[in-house]
Design an enzyme around this catalytic site. Structure first.
Site, PDB file in Angstrom:
ATOM      1  N   LYS A  62     -30.280  23.028  47.243  1.00 59.33           N
ATOM      2  CA  LYS A  62     -29.338  22.142  47.901  1.00 59.33           C
ATOM      3  C   LYS A  62     -29.750  21.973  49.355  1.00 59.33           C
ATOM      4  O   LYS A  62     -29.728  22.920  50.134  1.00 59.33           O
ATOM      5  CB  LYS A  62     -27.939  22.751  47.804  1.00 59.33           C
ATOM      6  CG  LYS A  62     -26.847  21.823  48.177  1.00 59.33           C
ATOM      7  CD  LYS A  62     -25.529  22.326  47.645  1.00 59.33           C
ATOM      8  CE  LYS A  62     -24.437  21.340  48.002  1.00 59.33           C
ATOM      9  NZ  LYS A  62     -23.181  21.651  47.333  1.00 59.33           N
TER      10      LYS A  62
ATOM     11  N   ASP B  21     -12.353  25.195  49.817  1.00 56.65           N
ATOM     12  CA  ASP B  21     -12.567  23.874  49.208  1.00 56.65           C
ATOM     13  C   ASP B  21     -12.525  23.973  47.688  1.00 56.65           C
ATOM     14  O   ASP B  21     -13.392  23.451  46.998  1.00 56.65           O
ATOM     15  CB  ASP B  21     -13.881  23.263  49.685  1.00 56.65           C
ATOM     16  CG  ASP B  21     -13.937  21.748  49.425  1.00 56.65           C
ATOM     17  OD1 ASP B  21     -12.867  21.127  49.228  1.00 56.65           O
ATOM     18  OD2 ASP B  21     -15.044  21.204  49.399  1.00 56.65           O
TER      19      ASP B  21
ATOM     20  N   TYR C 182     -22.545  15.788  51.529  1.00 58.23           N
ATOM     21  CA  TYR C 182     -23.308  16.329  52.643  1.00 58.23           C
ATOM     22  C   TYR C 182     -24.592  17.024  52.210  1.00 58.23           C
ATOM     23  O   TYR C 182     -25.169  17.790  52.967  1.00 58.23           O
ATOM     24  CB  TYR C 182     -22.436  17.257  53.492  1.00 58.23           C
ATOM     25  CG  TYR C 182     -21.980  18.502  52.783  1.00 58.23           C
ATOM     26  CD1 TYR C 182     -22.674  19.699  52.965  1.00 58.23           C
ATOM     27  CD2 TYR C 182     -20.894  18.484  51.921  1.00 58.23           C
ATOM     28  CE1 TYR C 182     -22.276  20.837  52.304  1.00 58.23           C
ATOM     29  CE2 TYR C 182     -20.489  19.616  51.262  1.00 58.23           C
ATOM     30  CZ  TYR C 182     -21.189  20.797  51.457  1.00 58.23           C
ATOM     31  OH  TYR C 182     -20.797  21.915  50.792  1.00 58.23           O
ATOM     32  N   ALA C 183     -25.034  16.747  50.975  1.00 54.92           N
ATOM     33  CA  ALA C 183     -26.266  17.399  50.529  1.00 54.92           C
ATOM     34  C   ALA C 183     -26.949  16.614  49.425  1.00 54.92           C
ATOM     35  O   ALA C 183     -26.313  15.862  48.691  1.00 54.92           O
ATOM     36  CB  ALA C 183     -25.947  18.803  50.027  1.00 54.92           C
TER      37      ALA C 183
ATOM     38  N   VAL D 103     -29.292  17.461  46.080  1.00 59.67           N
ATOM     39  CA  VAL D 103     -29.568  18.619  45.241  1.00 59.67           C
ATOM     40  C   VAL D 103     -30.810  18.352  44.395  1.00 59.67           C
ATOM     41  O   VAL D 103     -30.936  17.284  43.788  1.00 59.67           O
ATOM     42  CB  VAL D 103     -28.357  18.958  44.343  1.00 59.67           C
ATOM     43  CG1 VAL D 103     -28.639  20.199  43.503  1.00 59.67           C
ATOM     44  CG2 VAL D 103     -27.104  19.179  45.195  1.00 59.67           C
TER      45      VAL D 103
END
Ligand code: ADP
Length: 312
Positions: free
Chosen positions: A37, A134, A18-19, A21
């Protein structure tokens, strides 16, 4: 805000789920490297979401601890994307060490040192009413001085209001505790402890311990590896929204079973592991209790951080 002008964005370092970097540096000091990020926000969320997310993340900026990655700044860019400026940690993560990508060897004293860092990080989060949610080897980054730092608070969120309904669809499946697999809406720091226990197990056997292909499979593997969650061992479990377990139930595994697989962690190490993998979250060890466990003081002593194995 001026936050986004404080840093200069450089080349792309990597891409996550989801990113993206990027490498970056402080405008006033190019030798001060950072990781930027950039979270990919789904279209349907963009409207007004960034300010909310920024508010949530701002309090993570105050979470300052040697075993937690520093969040230096948060800002949204013109495209409404959320940018997190993080401490730059280019030496990889525990997953790389476990998988032996660089041919790194490690032993019981190293595992004890890494576990100590992880437990202190989690204790600090929980003391500050933050759940990480997580925890997995790939979110444990290694710093130049050997410290392991908990990263990726993407899902972390304050649990200071215990009555707030929370989503149970969090935590990568293999590290997900039974209460979340059964759809519990109210949960606690115990969810992180379960994940920490599975990281511990994985450090010892160098392969993921409970690696289900689906949520149903994950539950059935937990029933095999740990024991079946029943009313007897976990009062109330059968009332959870998605409770289903394979028939017939397996008894909860005893110490001999764990010693056979995780014996290299020693008697005390196995005792701590077992108390992290307790099915009923109310009976699972807390981060504070884990730090008081006899394992830390027993032989062998943890490796000093400057002597820990690392990639060359
Ligand atoms: P994932 O967790 O799926 O690997 P991330 O979005 O966390 O995805 O990171 C993608 C990649 O960017 C990582 O594999 C790593 O190479 C790099 N990276 C992430 N955070 C940092 C950091 N703080 N310092 C240096 N590199 C980083």
């Amino acid at each position: 805000e001026d936050e986004k002008h404080k840093y200069v964005k450089g080349k792309k370092l990597g891409e996550g789920t989801y990113a993206n970097v990027y490498l970056g540096h402080l405008r006033t000091d190019p030798s001060h490297l950072v990781a930027i990020k950039k979270i990919k926000v789904q279209k349907e969320y963009t409207e007004g979401m960034a300010p909310d997310a920024i508010r949530e993340l701002k309090h993570l900026q105050e979470l300052s601890h040697p075993n937690i990655i520093s969040l230096l700044s948060v800002f949204s860019s013109k495209d409404q994307n959320l940018n997190l400026v993080l401490e730059y940690l280019p030496l990889g993560d525990l997953e790389m060490l476990i998988k032996d990508i660089e041919g790194v060897r490690y032993g019981a004293p190293d595992i004890k040192a890494w576990m100590g860092m992880l437990c202190r990080a989690i204790w600090f989060c929980h003391e500050n009413f933050v759940l990480h949610r997580d925890i997995k080897p790939n979110n444990l980054l290694i710093a130049a001085d050997g410290e392991v730092k908990l990263a990726d608070f993407g899902l972390a969120r304050s649990f200071s209001d215990p009555y707030r309904l929370m989503t149970s669809n969090v935590i990568t499946r293999w590290y997900r505790p039974p209460e979340l697999l059964f759809g519990a809406k109210h949960y606690s720091g115990a969810v992180d402890i379960w994940s920490v226990g599975l990281v511990f197990a994985e450090l010892v056997i160098r392969t993921p311990y409970i690696a289900g292909d689906t949520e149903v499979h994950q539950v059935s593997l937990i029933c095999q590896a740990v024991g079946t969650p029943t009313e007897e061992v976990w009062p109330g479990v059968s009332s959870l929204p998605e409770y289903t377990v394979p028939d017939p139930p397996n008894p909860v595994r005893g110490k001999d079973h764990y010693l056979a697989t995780f014996g290299t962690a020693g008697q005390e190490g196995v005792d701590l592991l077992m108390s992290m993998l307790v099915l009923d979250p109310r009976k699972r060890i807390t981060a504070r209790e884990a730090l008081q466990h006899a394992w830390w003081a027993s032989e062998p002593k943890p490796t000093r951080k400057e002597d820990l194995p690392r990639k060359k």
